[in-house]
Each structure stands twice: as C-alpha cells, then as structure tokens.
Design a protein around this motif. Sequence first.
Motif, PDB file in Angstrom:
ATOM      1  N   UNK A 184      47.550  45.541  45.107  1.00  0.00           N
ATOM      2  CA  UNK A 184      48.613  46.287  44.832  1.00  0.00           C
ATOM      3  C   UNK A 184      49.228  46.098  43.413  1.00  0.00           C
ATOM      4  N   UNK A 185      49.396  44.826  43.184  1.00  0.00           N
ATOM      5  CA  UNK A 185      50.214  44.376  42.265  1.00  0.00           C
ATOM      6  C   UNK A 185      49.430  44.511  40.871  1.00  0.00           C
ATOM      7  N   UNK A 200      48.349  48.261  35.930  1.00  0.00           N
ATOM      8  CA  UNK A 200      47.634  49.204  35.276  1.00  0.00           C
ATOM      9  C   UNK A 200      48.069  50.664  35.510  1.00  0.00           C
ATOM     10  N   UNK A 201      48.762  50.773  36.473  1.00  0.00           N
ATOM     11  CA  UNK A 201      49.500  52.346  36.489  1.00  0.00           C
ATOM     12  C   UNK A 201      51.097  52.229  36.438  1.00  0.00           C
ATOM     13  N   UNK A 202      51.726  51.766  35.146  1.00  0.00           N
ATOM     14  CA  UNK A 202      52.888  51.444  35.158  1.00  0.00           C
ATOM     15  C   UNK A 202      53.800  53.065  35.430  1.00  0.00           C
ATOM     16  N   UNK A 222      39.230  40.463  36.038  1.00  0.00           N
ATOM     17  CA  UNK A 222      39.653  40.467  37.274  1.00  0.00           C
ATOM     18  C   UNK A 222      38.752  41.826  37.923  1.00  0.00           C
ATOM     19  N   UNK A 223      38.132  41.550  38.823  1.00  0.00           N
ATOM     20  CA  UNK A 223      37.092  42.661  39.305  1.00  0.00           C
ATOM     21  C   UNK A 223      36.582  42.494  40.812  1.00  0.00           C
ATOM     22  N   UNK A 224      36.081  43.676  41.233  1.00  0.00           N
ATOM     23  CA  UNK A 224      35.198  43.394  42.664  1.00  0.00           C
ATOM     24  C   UNK A 224      34.318  42.409  42.618  1.00  0.00           C
ATOM     25  N   UNK A 228      41.463  53.711  39.282  1.00  0.00           N
ATOM     26  CA  UNK A 228      40.832  55.162  38.910  1.00  0.00           C
ATOM     27  C   UNK A 228      41.468  56.095  39.726  1.00  0.00           C
ATOM     28  N   UNK A 229      41.408  55.895  40.901  1.00  0.00           N
ATOM     29  CA  UNK A 229      41.955  56.940  42.099  1.00  0.00           C
ATOM     30  C   UNK A 229      43.316  57.174  41.988  1.00  0.00           C
TER      31      UNK A 229
END
Length: 305
Positions: A153-154, A159-161, A212-214, A134-135
């Motif tokens: 990071x990967x 998700x941020x291509x 995949x998550x926290x 999100x950030x």
Amino acid sequence: MNTRELQDRIIELKKKKNVCILAHAYQSQDIWEVADFIGDSFALSKKAAGAPEDTMVMAGVRFMAETCKILSPEKRVILANPTAGCPMAMEMDRDAVLEMQKEYPGYATVAYINTTADLKTAVDVVVTSSSAVKIIRALPDKNIIFIPDPNLGAWVQAQCPEKNFKFYNGGCPTHMRTGPSDVKRMKAAHPEALVLVHPECRPSVVELADYVGSTTGIMKYAEESSAREFIIGTEASIVQHLQFQCPDKKFYLLSENCVCYNMKMTTLVDVYNAVAGDGGEEIVLPEDVITRSRRPIDRMIQLGG
Ligand code: 13P
Ligand code: SF4
C-alpha cells in the motif's frame, strides 16, 4: 524413480488427461519444468480465465487456486498441496473488511489478490503487485481502503499522491523479515550489485532499492539489465531461477529469512498426484461466493490490461 522420470510421467499424464499445470514463480525449478504456465499472481489470473483444458492444477497457494476457480467455475481446479496457504491471506476476513468500511464510509475498497475468496465478495476491486498502481490510478475514487498489506500500500501511495489511503495492519511475513540493515550489509559485500525487491518489503527496504516489482517483474529486470550482479529481495526461489536463466550473472539473496515455507510445501510428487487424480484438493466454492468475488477480479483484469 528420479526427478527426470517423474517429470516425464507428469508431462505424459497431463496431455492424456487434458490438465493444465499453473505454477507461481516461487515454485521450485523441478515444478517449473513441467508447468504449462509460470507467472506472477496477475499473469496466473489471466491465464486461469482463458486456459482451454478441463482441469487446472495449481502449484502455488490456496488463494491462487481459489482465483482460478472463480475465473473458471466450470473447470476442476486442484490445489496440488492442500496445506499450502498464504499467511497474509489469513490475516483479514470479510467481517474485518466490513468493519473498516463502516469506519470509512464512501471509500473504495481495494484488496490485494492475496486474500480469501470470501473476503473478495466485500470489495470493489482486486489488485496484484504488478497491477496495483495502474488500477488505483484508473479508479475514479479519491479515497481508498487498501487491504491487507500496508507495505504494498505504501509503495502504491508513493506513486499515487493524488489519492487518500487507509491501510490495514497486515503484511507478508516472508518479506517483512527483511530490513534496511540487510540491504546495507549486502551492498557492503557486493558494491556493484543492483538491489531488486518486491513491494511486499517494508518501505525502509523499498526506498533503498534500484528496482521494485512483482516476482516476474524482478526476473525480467534482471534478465534485461546490463548489470552483472543483483541482490534479490523476494522469496529465495527467485535467486535459483535467475541463476538458471542467467548463468553468467550473479544473484545474492537479500536475507536468509526470505523463505516462504508455504510456497515450499508443494513438491513434484504433489503435482504428479494431483495430475493423476490421486491427490491435492479440488477447490469447491459456494456459487454466490463465486459470483460476488468474480466482479472485483474481472474489474482487475479489465483495468489492469
Ligand atoms: P506476485 O506474484 O504478484 O509478485 O506476488 C508475490 C507473492 O507473494 C505471492 O504470494
Ligand atoms: Fe503469502 Fe508472502 Fe508466502 Fe506470498 S510470500 S504466499 S504473500 S506469505
């Protein structure tokens, strides 16, 4: 004294002394039961910024207590067990960040919260596993230095291509001890189970996961899912907590190597001593470190929502 009696003492004492106990999700069940708040790194940061008590005891690792102090400098913040550090946070110091910034001028520097307070003074924004995507999407910058975990990071990059990333060669030793062969072995043993993993796992593990998550993201997913069996790719304590919360479901640890020895260092007795004012370590940070590291943390809270 047994566990229940010690817990009762802690609960009584924390009220009397106006102490708030914050516990990371990886802490043990006996500590969860006396905590005022349990959460992932992002939730703990938000709580630290708003807790009304005079003293906060952190049952977690050092960077979490430092974040608490940065957000509430007027309060006493006690790390319940002073030896509990995060190996990933020790992988990179401020000088290494400055080196990378020299190598990639004009890039925005995004630091995982699992870093020292001193390192955070050199970065533009802090993220946690639950807020990173999100950030980073919300940042105006296209070029990003992401430190220190290239696995998280990967996952963010996928998700941020639209963004261009440079990574550091760090990572969490606990999550990096798992591999795709663990997923295949566990799936063969439990074919009905969904695979839930933390983004600190290697990309080769993440790509085989159903979710995949926290830490708290994984717990929420498992609690709300209609599935009955889950393979959990994060610290072993989450399997234990899920078994308490969902006794009718089955949880299997992805690998016996998923143990964070640093998270295991804090005991209920440490929490008792810290609340009693007779143990732990009070976090003291230089004023300029507090001021300069607060900026990227505030930005995280603002952009992370
Ligand atoms: P989260 O609490 O953000 O899931 O991070 C996990 C972790 O490894 C904390 O040290
Ligand atoms: Fe650090 Fe990994 Fe342990 Fe979390 S699980 S405290 S990132 S070593």
